[in-house]
Design a protein around this motif. Structure first.
Motif, PDB file in Angstrom:
ATOM      1  N   GLY A  21      10.479   9.944 -14.912  1.00 11.25           N
ATOM      2  CA  GLY A  21      11.145  11.060 -14.235  1.00 11.25           C
ATOM      3  C   GLY A  21      10.721  12.419 -14.718  1.00 11.25           C
ATOM      4  N   GLN A  22      10.566  12.582 -16.039  1.00 11.00           N
ATOM      5  CA  GLN A  22      10.173  13.888 -16.563  1.00 11.00           C
ATOM      6  C   GLN A  22       8.776  14.260 -16.089  1.00 11.00           C
ATOM      7  OE1 GLN A  22      10.212  14.258 -20.850  1.00 11.00           O
ATOM      8  NE2 GLN A  22       9.316  16.295 -20.799  1.00 11.00           N
ATOM      9  N   GLY A  23       7.912  13.258 -15.974  1.00 11.36           N
ATOM     10  CA  GLY A  23       6.521  13.532 -15.606  1.00 11.36           C
ATOM     11  C   GLY A  23       6.343  14.037 -14.191  1.00 11.36           C
ATOM     12  N   THR A  24       7.316  13.745 -13.300  1.00 12.02           N
ATOM     13  CA  THR A  24       7.148  14.162 -11.909  1.00 12.02           C
ATOM     14  C   THR A  24       7.129  15.677 -11.754  1.00 12.02           C
ATOM     15  OG1 THR A  24       9.539  13.943 -11.581  1.00 12.02           O
ATOM     16  CG2 THR A  24       8.175  12.056 -10.977  1.00 12.02           C
ATOM     17  N   VAL A  25       7.705  16.391 -12.718  1.00  9.40           N
ATOM     18  CA  VAL A  25       7.710  17.852 -12.631  1.00  9.40           C
ATOM     19  C   VAL A  25       6.307  18.416 -12.818  1.00  9.40           C
ATOM     20  CG1 VAL A  25       8.064  18.477 -15.058  1.00  9.40           C
ATOM     21  CG2 VAL A  25       9.121  19.872 -13.257  1.00  9.40           C
TER      22      VAL A  25
ATOM     23  N   ILE B 183      -0.405  12.635 -12.408  1.00  6.35           N
ATOM     24  CA  ILE B 183      -0.716  13.651 -13.417  1.00  6.35           C
ATOM     25  C   ILE B 183      -0.245  13.241 -14.809  1.00  6.35           C
ATOM     26  CG2 ILE B 183      -0.286  16.027 -14.170  1.00  6.35           C
ATOM     27  CD1 ILE B 183      -0.326  16.856 -11.234  1.00  6.35           C
ATOM     28  N   PRO B 184       1.037  12.837 -15.003  1.00  9.41           N
ATOM     29  CA  PRO B 184       1.451  12.435 -16.348  1.00  9.41           C
ATOM     30  C   PRO B 184       0.702  11.219 -16.873  1.00  9.41           C
ATOM     31  CG  PRO B 184       3.186  11.976 -14.761  1.00  9.41           C
ATOM     32  CD  PRO B 184       2.193  12.841 -14.077  1.00  9.41           C
ATOM     33  N   VAL B 185       0.392  10.258 -15.999  1.00 10.29           N
ATOM     34  CA  VAL B 185      -0.362   9.076 -16.449  1.00 10.29           C
ATOM     35  C   VAL B 185      -1.778   9.485 -16.847  1.00 10.29           C
ATOM     36  CG1 VAL B 185      -1.345   6.869 -15.711  1.00 10.29           C
ATOM     37  CG2 VAL B 185       0.999   7.459 -15.100  1.00 10.29           C
ATOM     38  N   MET B 186      -2.394  10.357 -16.061  1.00 13.24           N
ATOM     39  CA  MET B 186      -3.731  10.827 -16.372  1.00 13.24           C
ATOM     40  C   MET B 186      -3.752  11.589 -17.698  1.00 13.24           C
ATOM     41  SD  MET B 186      -6.019  13.657 -14.333  1.00 13.24           S
ATOM     42  CE  MET B 186      -4.816  14.927 -14.753  1.00 13.24           C
TER      43      MET B 186
ATOM     44  N   ILE C 138       0.812  -1.210   0.000  1.00  9.23           N
ATOM     45  CA  ILE C 138       0.000   0.000   0.000  1.00  9.23           C
ATOM     46  C   ILE C 138       0.852   1.270   0.000  1.00  9.23           C
ATOM     47  CG2 ILE C 138      -1.794   1.292   1.202  1.00  9.23           C
ATOM     48  CD1 ILE C 138      -2.697  -1.294  -0.205  1.00  9.23           C
ATOM     49  N   PRO C 139       1.821   1.440   0.909  1.00  9.05           N
ATOM     50  CA  PRO C 139       2.637   2.670   0.865  1.00  9.05           C
ATOM     51  C   PRO C 139       3.379   2.842  -0.453  1.00  9.05           C
ATOM     52  CG  PRO C 139       2.949   1.522   2.947  1.00  9.05           C
ATOM     53  CD  PRO C 139       2.198   0.588   2.060  1.00  9.05           C
ATOM     54  N   LEU C 140       3.876   1.755  -1.021  1.00  5.96           N
ATOM     55  CA  LEU C 140       4.621   1.843  -2.270  1.00  5.96           C
ATOM     56  C   LEU C 140       3.724   2.313  -3.403  1.00  5.96           C
ATOM     57  CD1 LEU C 140       7.207   1.374  -3.865  1.00  5.96           C
ATOM     58  CD2 LEU C 140       6.493  -0.994  -4.178  1.00  5.96           C
ATOM     59  N   ILE C 141       2.548   1.711  -3.525  1.00  7.71           N
ATOM     60  CA  ILE C 141       1.623   2.101  -4.579  1.00  7.71           C
ATOM     61  C   ILE C 141       1.227   3.563  -4.425  1.00  7.71           C
ATOM     62  CG2 ILE C 141      -0.725   1.792  -5.462  1.00  7.71           C
ATOM     63  CD1 ILE C 141      -0.461  -1.157  -4.974  1.00  7.71           C
ATOM     64  N   LEU C 142       0.924   3.969  -3.200  1.00  7.00           N
ATOM     65  CA  LEU C 142       0.494   5.347  -2.967  1.00  7.00           C
ATOM     66  C   LEU C 142       1.603   6.340  -3.299  1.00  7.00           C
ATOM     67  CD1 LEU C 142      -1.514   5.010   0.376  1.00  7.00           C
ATOM     68  CD2 LEU C 142      -2.420   5.316  -1.935  1.00  7.00           C
ATOM     69  N   ALA C 143       2.836   6.034  -2.918  1.00 11.42           N
ATOM     70  CA  ALA C 143       3.958   6.944  -3.176  1.00 11.42           C
ATOM     71  C   ALA C 143       4.194   7.104  -4.672  1.00 11.42           C
ATOM     72  CB  ALA C 143       5.216   6.442  -2.484  1.00 11.42           C
ATOM     73  N   LEU C 144       4.265   5.984  -5.395  1.00  8.72           N
ATOM     74  CA  LEU C 144       4.521   6.051  -6.827  1.00  8.72           C
ATOM     75  C   LEU C 144       3.331   6.654  -7.573  1.00  8.72           C
ATOM     76  CD1 LEU C 144       6.329   2.648  -7.456  1.00  8.72           C
ATOM     77  CD2 LEU C 144       7.344   4.909  -7.294  1.00  8.72           C
ATOM     78  N   ALA C 145       2.123   6.272  -7.164  1.00 10.72           N
ATOM     79  CA  ALA C 145       0.936   6.799  -7.828  1.00 10.72           C
ATOM     80  C   ALA C 145       0.825   8.308  -7.649  1.00 10.72           C
ATOM     81  CB  ALA C 145      -0.320   6.112  -7.293  1.00 10.72           C
ATOM     82  N   PHE C 146       1.187   8.805  -6.465  1.00 10.89           N
ATOM     83  CA  PHE C 146       1.125  10.241  -6.224  1.00 10.89           C
ATOM     84  C   PHE C 146       2.074  11.000  -7.140  1.00 10.89           C
ATOM     85  CE2 PHE C 146       2.908  13.977  -4.045  1.00 10.89           C
ATOM     86  CZ  PHE C 146       1.755  14.730  -3.894  1.00 10.89           C
ATOM     87  N   CYS C 147       3.288  10.472  -7.297  1.00  9.69           N
ATOM     88  CA  CYS C 147       4.307  11.160  -8.100  1.00  9.69           C
ATOM     89  C   CYS C 147       4.008  11.118  -9.594  1.00  9.69           C
ATOM     90  CB  CYS C 147       5.684  10.559  -7.827  1.00  9.69           C
ATOM     91  SG  CYS C 147       6.309  10.873  -6.165  1.00  9.69           S
ATOM     92  N   THR C 148       3.286  10.083 -10.033  1.00 11.03           N
ATOM     93  CA  THR C 148       3.090   9.898 -11.482  1.00 11.03           C
ATOM     94  C   THR C 148       1.640  10.044 -11.917  1.00 11.03           C
ATOM     95  OG1 THR C 148       2.873   7.495 -11.196  1.00 11.03           O
ATOM     96  CG2 THR C 148       5.079   8.357 -11.607  1.00 11.03           C
TER      97      THR C 148
END
Length: 215
Positions: A158-162, A21-24, A9-19
């Motif tokens: 990485g680029q999407g996190t901005v 917007i670009p995935v959406m 759960i923490p891993l999914i939430l952390a990665l999902a939060f960072c990515t």
């Protein structure tokens, strides 16, 4: 702290939060491109529609599947599903890199040479990381395989996190921010994401040395 990266759960939430917007945004482009409803600030990319559409589809799959691939429970209890989604993840990553390189070479850029160079270099690095990850998997070198896939995800997204910074600016101003300062922020955030990925890899390696039985 490293245990956070081993729990689903923490891993999914952390990665999902960072990515998120670009995935959406990539998922929205998958619908917009065939309908011819691409926003004006991205119309120049439609001059290479196949590469643009592939980039959107690949980005959506790569960004969505990445967090799931690093979940220990999925690897442990659903090995077949993990391998199947892993193959899709790798193909999506290669598609993301190749389509990105095609757009870079065939579409007139509005970015500075700094960002264009970073896109070219990191596109090639993404393909290399995925290749090394696949080679490690075939050699049953699980830890090495996981390390290269973490690196690949960090490079690919990485680029999407901005977007966490620039997307709110876009919503306020109504147009994407451009210029050298923006490109420095993009490249800097990209490098930070890669550095964080490498930090996770090294921490996981240290954790596994202390706990050899950890999956």
């Amino acid at each position: 702290m490293i245990r956070v990266f081993s729990r689903p759960i923490p891993l999914i939430l952390a990665l999902a939060f960072c990515t998120f917007i670009p995935v959406m945004l990539a998922a929205v482009r998958v619908v917009q491109i065939p309908l011819g409803a691409v926003p004006e600030d991205s119309l120049r990319l439609t001059s290479v529609p196949t590469a643009y559409f592939l980039h959107a589809v690949a980005g959506s799959l790569f960004g969505f599947l990445g967090p799931l691939q690093f979940v220990r429970a999925l690897r442990r209890h659903f090995g077949t599903l993990h391998r199947l989604t892993g193959r899709i993840f790798v193909l999506a990553g290669v598609g993301l890199a190749l389509s990105g390189l095609a757009l870079l070479l065939q579409v007139e850029s509005i970015a500075t040479g700094l960002l264009d160079a970073a896109r070219g270099v990191f596109g090639l690095v993404l393909i290399a990381a995925l290749t090394l990850g696949v080679v490690a998997a075939r050699a049953h070198a699980t830890l090495r395989h996981r390390a290269w896939m973490i690196r690949a995800y960090a490079v690919g997204m990485g680029q999407g996190t901005v977007a966490l910074i620039l997307f709110p600016v876009y919503l306020i101003n109504g147009e994407p921010p451009t210029g050298l300062s923006t490109d420095i922020a993009v490249v800097g955030t990209w490098l930070l994401a890669i550095a964080m990925g490498e930090w996770v890899v090294r921490r996981l390696a240290s954790f596994n040395r202390r706990s050899p039985s950890a999956p």
